[in-house]
Design an enzyme around this catalytic site. Structure first.
Site: not given
Ligand SMILES: *[C@@H]1O[C@H](CO)[C@@H](O)[C@H](O)[C@H]1NC(C)=O
Ligand SMILES: *[C@@H]1O[C@H](CO)[C@@H](O)[C@H](O)[C@H]1NC(C)=O
Ligand SMILES: *[C@@H]1O[C@H](CO)[C@@H](O)[C@H](O)[C@H]1NC(C)=O
Ligand SMILES: *[C@@H]1O[C@H](CO)[C@@H](O)[C@H](O)[C@H]1NC(C)=O
Ligand SMILES: *[C@@H]1O[C@H](CO)[C@@H](O)[C@H](O)[C@H]1NC(C)=O
Ligand SMILES: *[C@@H]1O[C@H](CO)[C@@H](O)[C@H](O)[C@H]1NC(C)=O
Ligand SMILES: *[C@@H]1O[C@H](CO)[C@@H](O)[C@H](O)[C@H]1NC(C)=O
Ligand SMILES: *[C@@H]1O[C@H](CO)[C@@H](O)[C@H](O)[C@H]1NC(C)=O
Length: 364
Positions: A176, A273, A341
Site C-alpha cells: 500500500s 484493488d 489490497h
C-alpha cells in the site's frame, strides 16, 4: 446417537486441535528504536524516534535481507497530520512494540519458502508520506515533522552495520503506502548496498493509478499533489522523471516513475484493488448519496453499469502496466482479479492451499 456425536467431536478435537494450536502459533518480533535518529532530524510526525522490527536470518539465508515498508495511507493537510501524530500511524509512542511476522515475513519454510531464513525487517510507518517527505510545520502552537526521507536513510544506516552492508541478496518490499515507498526508494536502496549484491524490489498494492473518479475528478492526483506540497517531497522524487515530466509532481505515480527505475522490479497488485476502488475510483466525495455502498461492500451486489466502471479501472491498470510488461527484462508482475489490497503480508493470500493463482502460479 448422542454418544456417537460425542465420539465424533472428540475424534475431531484430537485430529485437529494440535494442528490449530500450531497454525495459530505466531512469530512476534520486538521493536528497535533508531536511537541516534534525532541527531539527523529523522523523526515521526510527533517528533518520536522511528523504528523497525528485525528478525535475524539463519542457515543459507544469513546474508540475505528483505525490508518491508509498513503501509497505512497518507496525511496531506495539517489537520489530518495533527490527528495522525496522535496515533500509531504517526508516532512510535502509540505503536505495538511487538509485530506479527507472517506471509512474506514468516520464518516458517512451509509458509514462506523463499524468504523464511532471510533477515526480515519491517520498517514502521510514522511520517504519513510513504517515507519520502522532508519538511516541517511550526506556527508556534502546532509542530509537525515531515521527515520520511530521513527516516528511511536513518533506518538503512542503522541496519548497514548489522549485516545489511554485506548482503548477498536484498529485496525491498512494502504494501500500500509502503508499496508506493518501494517505487520511490528502489534505486537508492541499490546504491546503498555493495555493488556485487543482487538487489530487487517488490511493490504489493502500491501501483496507485492516475485515474479520475466517477465524477470525473482526479481525486487521487489532488491528494498526491497536496501531499507533495505539504511534506516537501518533490526534491526526493526520481530526478530523471521530474526533469522530463511536464508536471514533476506526477512522478509520485508509479506508472510515470517506473520507466526510470533501473533495479529489477516485481509488481504485485489486484486489477480490482479494493483501496483504489473505494478511494480513487469511487471516493465518498464522488458518491455523496451512497449509490455505490452496497457494491463496495459486496462485488456481487454491483449492477451491470457498476461492473463496467470497475472493468474500466482494470483496463486502465493493464494499459498503465503495458510498457513495463513489454520490457519484461526489467522485472515481472502478478496482477490478479481478487477484491484485495495487500497480498504479501497475510498468510492466506501469500502462500496457502487456496491463495490466489494465475495458471498454477502463486504469489511467492
Ligand atoms: C510451519 O507451518 C506448518 C503449516 O502451518 C506447521 O505444520 C508447522 O508446525 C510450522 N512449523 C513451525 C516450526 O512452526
Ligand atoms: C497553528 O496551526 C493550527 C493547526 O492548523 C491552528 O489550529 C492554530 O490556530 C495555529 N496557530 C497559530 C498561532 O496560527
Ligand atoms: C547511529 O549510531 C550507530 C552506532 O553509533 C552508527 O553506526 C550509525 O551510523 C549511526 N546512524 C546514523 C544515521 O548516523
Ligand atoms: C562481494 O564482495 C565482497 C568483497 O570482495 C565479498 O566479501 C562478498 O562475499 C561479495 N558478495 C557476493 C554476493 O559475492
Ligand atoms: C538518493 O540518494 C542520493 C544520494 O546517494 C540522495 O541525494 C537522494 O536524495 C536520494 N534520493 C532518494 C529519492 O532517496
Ligand atoms: C538518471 O539517468 C542517468 C542516465 O541513465 C543515470 O546515470 C542516473 O543514475 C539516473 N538518475 C536517477 C536518479 O535515477
Ligand atoms: C473535485 O475536486 C475538487 C478539488 O479537490 C473539489 O474541490 C471538488 O469538490 C471535487 N468535486 C467533486 C464532485 O468531488
Ligand atoms: C446501477 O446503479 C447506479 C447507482 O445506484 C445507478 O445510477 C445506475 O442507474 C444503475 N444501473 C443499472 C443498469 O441498473
Amino acid at each position: 446417537m448422542a454418544s456417537l456425536e460425542i465420539v465424533l467431536s472428540l475424534l475431531f478435537f484430537l485430529a485437529f486441535a494440535p494442528w490449530s494450536i500450531y497454525s495459530q502459533q505466531k512469530l512476534l518480533v520486538g521493536m528497535t528504536l533508531v536511537k541516534n535518529a534525532t541527531a539527523h532530524g529523522a523523526v515521526c510526525l510527533d517528533g518520536s524516534l522511528p523504528a523497525y522490527h528485525l528478525h535475524r536470518g539463519f542457515g543459507a539465508g544469513v546474508n540475505n535481507w528483505i525490508l518491508q515498508f509498513e503501509g497505512g495511507g497518507w496525511c496531506n493537510d495539517i489537520p489530518s497530520c495533527l490527528e495522525r501524530a496522535k496515533t500509531r500511524r504517526g508516532s512510535t509512542r502509540y505503536m505495538s512494540k511487538l509485530e506479527v511476522f507472517s506471509g512474506i515475513l514468516s520464518n516458517n519454510a512451509s509458509l514462506n519458502p523463499d524468504f523464511y531464513n532471510w533477515n526480515r525487517v519491517k520498517l514502521r510507518y510514522c511520517d504519513g508520506a510513504s517515507f519520502s517527505g522532508d519538511s516541517k510545520f511550526d506556527n508556534g502552537t502546532s509542530l509537525l515533522y515531515f521527515r520520511g526521507q530521513r527516516i528511511w536513510e536513518a533506518i538503512i544506516h542503522d541496519l548497514l552495520p548489522k549485516g545489511l552492508a554485506s548482503a548477498h541478496k536484498a529485496l525491498l518490499s512494502g504494501c500500500s503506502a509502503g508499496g508506493l515507498a518501494t517505487f520511490l526508494h528502489c534505486d537508492n536502496f541499490t546504491k546503498m548496498l555493495p555493488s556485487n549484491a543482487s538487489v530487487k524490489c517488490l511493490s504489493d498494492a502500491g501501483f496507485f493509478l492516475d485515474i479520475h473518479d466517477i465524477s470525473l475528478n482526479y481525486t487521487k492526483r489532488s491528494l498526491y499533489h497536496s501531499l507533495i506540497a505539504l511534506q516537501g517531497i518533490e526534491k526526493n522524487l526520481n530526478n530523471n522523471c521530474t526533469r522530463l515530466m511536464n508536471d514533476p509532481k506526477q512522478c509520485l505515480f508509479p506508472q510515470y516513475a517506473l520507466r526510470y527505475i533501473t533495479t529489477p522490479f516485481f509488481i504485485l497488485n489486484s486489477a480490482y484493488d479494493v483501496y483504489q476502488f473505494h478511494h480513487s475510483l469511487v471516493p465518498p466525495s464522488a458518491d455523496v448519496h451512497g449509490h455505490w455502498n452496497r457494491c463496495k461492500l459486496d462485488p456481487a451486489a454491483c449492477n451491470a453499469s457498476q461492473i463496467k466502471v470497475l472493468q474500466g479501472m482494470r483496463q486502465d491498470m493493464i494499459t498503465a502496466l503495458y510498457p513495463f510488461y513489454k520490457n519484461s527484462r526489467r522485472g515481472g508482475m502478478f496482477i490478479n482479479s481478487c477484491f484485495a489490497h495487500c497480498q504479501s503480508e497475510s498468510q492466506d493470500t501469500w502462500f496457502a492451499v487456496d491463495s490466489p493463482t494465475i495458471q498454477n502460479k502463486v504469489t511467492t
